[in-house]
Design an enzyme around this catalytic site. Structure first.
Site, PDB file in Angstrom:
ATOM      1  N   CYS A   8      11.724  39.846  33.058  1.00  0.00           N
ATOM      2  CA  CYS A   8      11.054  38.380  33.785  1.00  0.00           C
ATOM      3  C   CYS A   8      11.375  38.373  35.315  1.00  0.00           C
ATOM      4  O   CYS A   8      10.586  39.303  36.183  1.00  0.00           O
ATOM      5  CB  CYS A   8      11.727  37.219  33.189  1.00  0.00           C
ATOM      6  SG  CYS A   8      10.833  35.616  33.408  1.00  0.00           S
TER       7      CYS A   8
ATOM      8  N   HIS B 292      10.859  37.897  27.283  1.00  0.00           N
ATOM      9  CA  HIS B 292      12.441  37.758  26.997  1.00  0.00           C
ATOM     10  C   HIS B 292      12.707  38.167  25.335  1.00  0.00           C
ATOM     11  O   HIS B 292      11.529  37.826  24.494  1.00  0.00           O
ATOM     12  CB  HIS B 292      12.864  36.390  27.123  1.00  0.00           C
ATOM     13  CG  HIS B 292      12.955  35.974  28.553  1.00  0.00           C
ATOM     14  ND1 HIS B 292      13.940  36.565  29.199  1.00  0.00           N
ATOM     15  CD2 HIS B 292      12.425  35.037  29.068  1.00  0.00           C
ATOM     16  CE1 HIS B 292      13.638  36.032  30.451  1.00  0.00           C
ATOM     17  NE2 HIS B 292      12.695  35.060  30.460  1.00  0.00           N
TER      18      HIS B 292
END
Length: 494
Positions: free
Chosen positions: A341, A439
């Site tokens: 991310c 994630h």
């Protein structure tokens, strides 16, 4: 309508989240339909919900303990710190803007209707709601407009309020003063809501603490509900926020003479670092959190740049700490680098924030290890996804939670193909640098095992992470059954 009770703590990291998770699993196993609720949370570890919003990671774990998918009603107000003077405000699962601490104090009471509405919706779906407070009710400087602790407890379940169990943290020392001091600073109406106290995180012979329990009862008039011993398997559960990093560090030590070593620079605004929990669950993996002022060791196998809630600020920290030089040397030696991310964004050529979404508007040259650029713009992506590894076809699952669009030549060699047809992530031409917005991807056992097997020839098998979490939740429920009279605790709910 469901009954409810609330667990508040004498301070932050008193173990409230873990207690609520264990109680959720224990009462669910007794046949009750249970739901967790936290009026207001502050954490950069968040989870995507079944209704495409986000809530604190702790409430997602508590939902799992209840055997249900997380929902935005379980945590209607979430603050995600972005820098020292501000935080992102998430209401009912969606971003409502940025707030400064002084501003939040003045308008947080306007959020009480959102909190109470979510609580009532949740109550209509179950038999029991277990509410978790935030911080401590003894923080009298935050009492005005409080929606997290006693302010909520007094406003909900009118006219009687929500009964409260107070948890004290014996590990930090001074637990008698913690509980008695809380009694001293509460208003009479607030004291009346506390129906008993629990001493948490005790190590040693509980019998030695019984005189203290009697003393606290005499000083407060509150009954002692039990002493909860130290729960060793807590390290196997996803972490809520940075207050858990001490436990994270203790747990991330691999066994054997030559473990696979993974270095993780500790960013100032590190977010969703529970992404690394599945790697820590492997017996032959050592996860090293690299603190500010430390160099990344030259003998690690992988460097992981984790998520960040303030990506440009944390990118500048990477450069200030000279971790960029350590990463370049690591790649020169043939090591792997993974960006998750915000870490993925940092690995590119440039990050631009034209609208000041994460602070002051501006841009920053990236680390230059991937040929991509990121613009922090557009709506926040919140989505649970599945897909396959582009190179191997192995199944993966995870969730997206980010602001920003990342494009560039290395996007043409994606790390993953998603089920909806999108190509996700990027690989460098050498294959030694990889980034993704996903994630939780390392929680997929087959993918994680394959990733690690590339680092150690002959490695086979590995941990069953998701089953390990389930086993830990069951063990936590067993632990609370042994330490507390749960029939008495359940009888407090109204």
């Amino acid at each position: 309508m469901a009954k409810a009770f609330m667990v508040q703590g004498t301070g932050s990291d008193a173990g409230k989240s873990l207690l609520v998770a264990g109680l959720c699993r224990a009462f669910t196993r007794r046949g009750l339909v249970v739901r967790p609720f936290k009026p207001q949370n502050m954490s950069n570890n968040a989870a995507v919900t079944s209704d495409s919003g986000e809530i604190g990671r702790a409430q997602a774990l508590q939902a799992r303990a209840c055997g249900v998918a997380p929902h935005t009603d379980m945590n209607p107000v979430l603050l995600k710190p972005e820098h020292d003077s501000g935080a992102q405000l998430v209401v009912n699962g969606h971003m409502r803007g940025q707030v400064k601490p002084q501003d939040f104090r003045t308008f947080k009471e306007t959020l009480l209707p959102d909190v109470l509405a979510a609580f009532e919706r949740l109550k209509s779906t179950c038999d029991l709601v277990i509410v978790e407070g935030a911080g401590s009710p003894s923080e009298v400087n935050l009492r005005a407009g409080d929606i997290a602790n006693m302010g909520f407890a007094l406003a909900a379940n009118a006219p009687d309020g929500v009964p409260v169990v107070l948890a004290g943290d014996v590990e930090k020392g001074g637990v008698i003063a913690q509980v008695v001091g809380t009694h001293a600073v509460l208003m009479p109406s607030e004291r009346a809501l506390i129906k008993g106290f629990v001493i948490n995180k005790f190590r040693g012979d509980v019998a030695l603490f019984m005189p203290a329990m009697t003393d606290i009862e005499a000083r407060t008039g509150w009954p002692g509900l039990g002493v909860v011993g130290w729960f060793l398997d807590a390290a196997k559960l996803p972490k809520e926020d940075s207050a858990s990093l001490g436990t994270w560090l203790e747990a991330g030590r691999g066994h054997g003479a030559h473990p696979i070593r993974i270095a993780v620079p500790r960013l100032a605004r590190i977010a969703n670092f529970d992404d690394l929990d599945p790697l820590m669950a492997e017996d032959d993996v050592e996860v090293l959190m690299i603190e500010a002022g430390q160099a990344i060791p030259g003998d690690v196998d992988v460097i992981v740049l984790p998520g960040s809630k303030s990506v440009i600020s944390d990118l500048r920290q990477v450069k200030t700490e000279r971790w960029d030089i350590d990463i370049a040397a690591h790649l020169h030696r043939g090591g792997l680098v993974v960006g998750l991310c915000g870490g993925y964004q940092m690995l590119g050529q440039r990050i631009s924030d034209p609208d000041g979404i994460e602070g002051d508007a501006g841009e920053e040259p990236g680390l230059g290890f991937l040929d991509v650029e990121t613009v922090l713009t557009g709506d926040k992506t919140l989505e649970q996804v599945t897909g396959k590894v582009a190179a191997t076809g192995l199944d993966i699952a995870g969730y997206e939670m980010h602001i920003g669009l990342t494009e560039g030549p290395d996007r043409h060699t994606p790390w993953f193909h998603l089920q909806d047809g999108r190509e996700e992530g990027a690989l460098s031409p050498s294959g030694h640098v990889m980034g993704t917005y996903l994630h939780g991807v390392f929680a997929t056992d087959a993918f994680r095992h394959d990733f690690l097997s590339q680092l150690r020839e002959g490695r086979s098998g590995g941990a069953a992470y998701e089953q390990g979490v389930e086993n830990a939740l069951d063990a936590l429920a067993d632990h609370l059954e042994a330490c507390l009279d749960l029939d008495t605790v359940l009888g407090l709910a109204t």
